[in-house]
Design a protein around this motif. Structure first.
Motif, PDB file in Angstrom:
ATOM      1  N   ARG A  14       0.847  -1.195   0.000  1.00 20.85           N
ATOM      2  CA  ARG A  14       0.000   0.000   0.000  1.00 20.85           C
ATOM      3  C   ARG A  14       0.879   1.240   0.000  1.00 20.85           C
ATOM      4  NH1 ARG A  14      -3.157  -2.495   4.853  1.00 20.85           N
ATOM      5  NH2 ARG A  14      -0.979  -3.116   5.002  1.00 20.85           N
ATOM      6  N   LEU A  15       0.615   2.123  -0.966  1.00 15.82           N
ATOM      7  CA  LEU A  15       1.392   3.356  -1.108  1.00 15.82           C
ATOM      8  C   LEU A  15       0.515   4.569  -0.871  1.00 15.82           C
ATOM      9  CD1 LEU A  15       3.468   1.548  -2.807  1.00 15.82           C
ATOM     10  CD2 LEU A  15       3.949   3.687  -3.981  1.00 15.82           C
ATOM     11  N   LEU A  16       1.033   5.493  -0.119  1.00 14.48           N
ATOM     12  CA  LEU A  16       0.367   6.767   0.119  1.00 14.48           C
ATOM     13  C   LEU A  16       1.229   7.849  -0.532  1.00 14.48           C
ATOM     14  CD1 LEU A  16      -1.828   8.412   1.664  1.00 14.48           C
ATOM     15  CD2 LEU A  16      -0.307   8.363   3.658  1.00 14.48           C
ATOM     16  N   ALA A  51       1.832  -1.507 -10.951  1.00 17.09           N
ATOM     17  CA  ALA A  51       2.746  -2.520 -10.407  1.00 17.09           C
ATOM     18  C   ALA A  51       2.071  -3.335  -9.294  1.00 17.09           C
ATOM     19  CB  ALA A  51       4.014  -1.854  -9.887  1.00 17.09           C
ATOM     20  N   GLY A  52       0.752  -3.182  -9.169  1.00 19.50           N
ATOM     21  CA  GLY A  52       0.002  -4.043  -8.251  1.00 19.50           C
ATOM     22  C   GLY A  52      -0.267  -3.459  -6.887  1.00 19.50           C
ATOM     23  N   ALA A  53       0.196  -2.228  -6.634  1.00 18.90           N
ATOM     24  CA  ALA A  53      -0.002  -1.633  -5.307  1.00 18.90           C
ATOM     25  C   ALA A  53      -1.419  -1.079  -5.158  1.00 18.90           C
ATOM     26  CB  ALA A  53       1.012  -0.515  -5.080  1.00 18.90           C
ATOM     27  N   GLU A  54      -1.838  -0.982  -3.895  1.00 17.42           N
ATOM     28  CA  GLU A  54      -3.051  -0.233  -3.546  1.00 17.42           C
ATOM     29  C   GLU A  54      -2.595   1.186  -3.270  1.00 17.42           C
ATOM     30  OE1 GLU A  54      -5.709  -1.307  -0.252  1.00 17.42           O
ATOM     31  OE2 GLU A  54      -5.248  -3.371  -0.846  1.00 17.42           O
ATOM     32  N   VAL A  55      -3.137   2.155  -3.992  1.00 15.33           N
ATOM     33  CA  VAL A  55      -2.584   3.507  -3.926  1.00 15.33           C
ATOM     34  C   VAL A  55      -3.608   4.519  -3.422  1.00 15.33           C
ATOM     35  CG1 VAL A  55      -1.487   5.372  -5.237  1.00 15.33           C
ATOM     36  CG2 VAL A  55      -1.013   2.990  -5.836  1.00 15.33           C
ATOM     37  N   VAL A  70      -7.081   4.268  -8.439  1.00 13.93           N
ATOM     38  CA  VAL A  70      -6.352   4.956  -7.365  1.00 13.93           C
ATOM     39  C   VAL A  70      -7.372   5.685  -6.497  1.00 13.93           C
ATOM     40  CG1 VAL A  70      -4.829   6.943  -6.897  1.00 13.93           C
ATOM     41  CG2 VAL A  70      -4.147   5.201  -8.570  1.00 13.93           C
ATOM     42  N   ARG A  71      -7.245   5.550  -5.165  1.00 13.71           N
ATOM     43  CA  ARG A  71      -8.122   6.277  -4.255  1.00 13.71           C
ATOM     44  C   ARG A  71      -7.574   7.683  -4.088  1.00 13.71           C
ATOM     45  NH1 ARG A  71      -9.314   5.759   2.149  1.00 13.71           N
ATOM     46  NH2 ARG A  71      -7.245   4.819   2.249  1.00 13.71           N
ATOM     47  N   GLU A  93       2.580   0.958   3.557  1.00 14.57           N
ATOM     48  CA  GLU A  93       3.980   0.519   3.702  1.00 14.57           C
ATOM     49  C   GLU A  93       4.956   1.574   3.192  1.00 14.57           C
ATOM     50  OE1 GLU A  93       2.008  -2.148   2.103  1.00 14.57           O
ATOM     51  OE2 GLU A  93       1.719  -3.024   4.104  1.00 14.57           O
ATOM     52  N   VAL A  94       4.443   2.421   2.281  1.00 11.61           N
ATOM     53  CA  VAL A  94       5.320   3.420   1.670  1.00 11.61           C
ATOM     54  C   VAL A  94       4.608   4.764   1.647  1.00 11.61           C
ATOM     55  CG1 VAL A  94       6.683   4.023  -0.373  1.00 11.61           C
ATOM     56  CG2 VAL A  94       6.267   1.622   0.140  1.00 11.61           C
ATOM     57  N   PHE A  95       5.358   5.817   1.945  1.00  9.07           N
ATOM     58  CA  PHE A  95       4.831   7.180   1.823  1.00  9.07           C
ATOM     59  C   PHE A  95       5.751   7.963   0.885  1.00  9.07           C
ATOM     60  CE2 PHE A  95       4.668  11.645   3.697  1.00  9.07           C
ATOM     61  CZ  PHE A  95       3.501  11.980   3.027  1.00  9.07           C
ATOM     62  N   VAL A  96       5.191   8.461  -0.214  1.00 10.10           N
ATOM     63  CA  VAL A  96       5.973   9.236  -1.174  1.00 10.10           C
ATOM     64  C   VAL A  96       5.440  10.669  -1.185  1.00 10.10           C
ATOM     65  CG1 VAL A  96       6.818   9.391  -3.542  1.00 10.10           C
ATOM     66  CG2 VAL A  96       6.272   7.151  -2.577  1.00 10.10           C
ATOM     67  N   ALA A  97       6.256  11.595  -0.703  1.00 10.12           N
ATOM     68  CA  ALA A  97       5.816  12.989  -0.567  1.00 10.12           C
ATOM     69  C   ALA A  97       6.317  13.797  -1.758  1.00 10.12           C
ATOM     70  CB  ALA A  97       6.334  13.570   0.745  1.00 10.12           C
ATOM     71  N   THR A  98       5.486  13.916  -2.791  1.00 16.85           N
ATOM     72  CA  THR A  98       5.888  14.735  -3.940  1.00 16.85           C
ATOM     73  C   THR A  98       5.279  16.134  -3.861  1.00 16.85           C
ATOM     74  OG1 THR A  98       4.067  14.222  -5.458  1.00 16.85           O
ATOM     75  CG2 THR A  98       5.895  12.639  -5.376  1.00 16.85           C
ATOM     76  N   ALA A  99       4.349  16.349  -2.941  1.00 17.90           N
ATOM     77  CA  ALA A  99       3.636  17.628  -2.898  1.00 17.90           C
ATOM     78  C   ALA A  99       4.587  18.789  -2.630  1.00 17.90           C
ATOM     79  CB  ALA A  99       2.551  17.595  -1.823  1.00 17.90           C
ATOM     80  N   ALA A 100       4.314  19.903  -3.288  1.00 15.45           N
ATOM     81  CA  ALA A 100       5.025  21.152  -3.013  1.00 15.45           C
ATOM     82  C   ALA A 100       4.208  21.896  -1.958  1.00 15.45           C
ATOM     83  CB  ALA A 100       5.163  21.975  -4.288  1.00 15.45           C
ATOM     84  N   VAL A 101       4.414  21.492  -0.710  1.00  8.41           N
ATOM     85  CA  VAL A 101       3.624  22.019   0.400  1.00  8.41           C
ATOM     86  C   VAL A 101       4.092  23.442   0.707  1.00  8.41           C
ATOM     87  CG1 VAL A 101       2.968  21.634   2.804  1.00  8.41           C
ATOM     88  CG2 VAL A 101       3.539  19.670   1.342  1.00  8.41           C
TER      89      VAL A 101
END
Ligand code: CTP
Ligand code: CA
Length: 224
Positions: A14-16, A51-55, A70-71, A93-101
């Motif tokens: 699961r990726l966030l 790639a099979g992840a729940e996103v 994708v949710r 399991e994974v957190f990918v922070a691409t946001a320009a906060v």
């Protein structure tokens, strides 16, 4: 069709992901934002799903279609992004922070539109710092594997290494802007405690797929 043949490297994971800019209101009709397009984060969401992840994708205000299966959770401000992300983080399991906060927001939100009439001098705004979403997730007891992004205009490696330490995350993905901001292709460099490695310049979906392969490897190693 290419998507169908992507190896399911993240099956059962699961990726966030955070993506896009944030919008910090000054009054009901104005605010502070930035030029983040959200394209990189949306491409990663798509590549991870293929790639099979729940996103789960937490997106600031962007004009992009939601990748299939994708949710998506839409937010405006950094505080809202923080409040949406934190309760979800431990389930991923994974957190990918691409946001320009946005780093700061106006200290006060005016309930009504600020009017020009009668004012002799231009208004000034006090700013207050926004929460660091990535650092907050990385500090959770059940923290997912955290990946930060760093868009820099100079000294990319040095800044990326500083962010690795300051936010206590295992991986920072750097890119040297502003030439690539909002564009469809990009050059990324992976920075971790062991050093750095450049991914060849490519379109954002190809880079997202390369990053997904990288994450799959890292999750395997961290489980061993
Ligand atoms: N980030 C975040 N919350 C914030 C600020 C940044 O989650 N309030 C995340 C970004 O999504 C990115 C990483 O932290 O993955 C690095 O963001 P960046 O803006 O480069 O780092 P800052 O610590 O804000 O440093 P600066 O803007 O001064 O370079
Ligand atoms: Ca910042």
């Amino acid at each position: 069709l290419i998507a169908f043949f992507q190896p399911k490297l993240l099956a059962g994971r699961r990726l966030l992901i955070t993506a896009g800019p944030t919008f910090e209101a000054i009054d009901p009709v104005r605010g502070i934002t930035n030029h983040s397009s959200g394209k990189m984060g949306f491409a990663i969401a798509r590549a991870a799903q293929e790639a099979g992840a729940e996103v789960t994708l937490v997106a600031g205000p962007v004009h992009l279609p939601t990748p299939r299966h994708v949710r998506r959770v839409d937010v405006q401000s950094a505080q809202q992004m923080h409040d949406a992300v934190l309760p979800l983080a431990a389930q991923h399991e994974v957190f990918v922070a691409t946001a320009a906060v946005a780093d700061w927001r106006p200290a006060q939100m005016n309930a009504h539109k600020i009017k020009k009439d009668g004012k002799k001098v231009a208004p000034t705004f006090e700013l207050t710092e926004n929460p660091d979403i990535l650092a907050a997730v990385a500090a959770l007891p059940q923290a997912p594997y955290c990946v930060g992004f760093a868009a820099e205009s100079e000294h990319l490696l040095q800044h990326a290494r500083e962010k690795l330490l300051r936010k206590k995350v295992p991986l920072i993905v750097g890119n040297l802007g502003p030439a690539t901001f909002g564009r469809d292709d990009n050059t990324l460099v992976l920075v971790d405690a062991d050093g750095h490695r450049e991914l060849p310049t490519a379109d954002k979906l190809s880079l997202a797929r390369a990053l997904v392969r990288e994450l799959a490897e890292r999750l395997k190693t961290s489980a061993e």
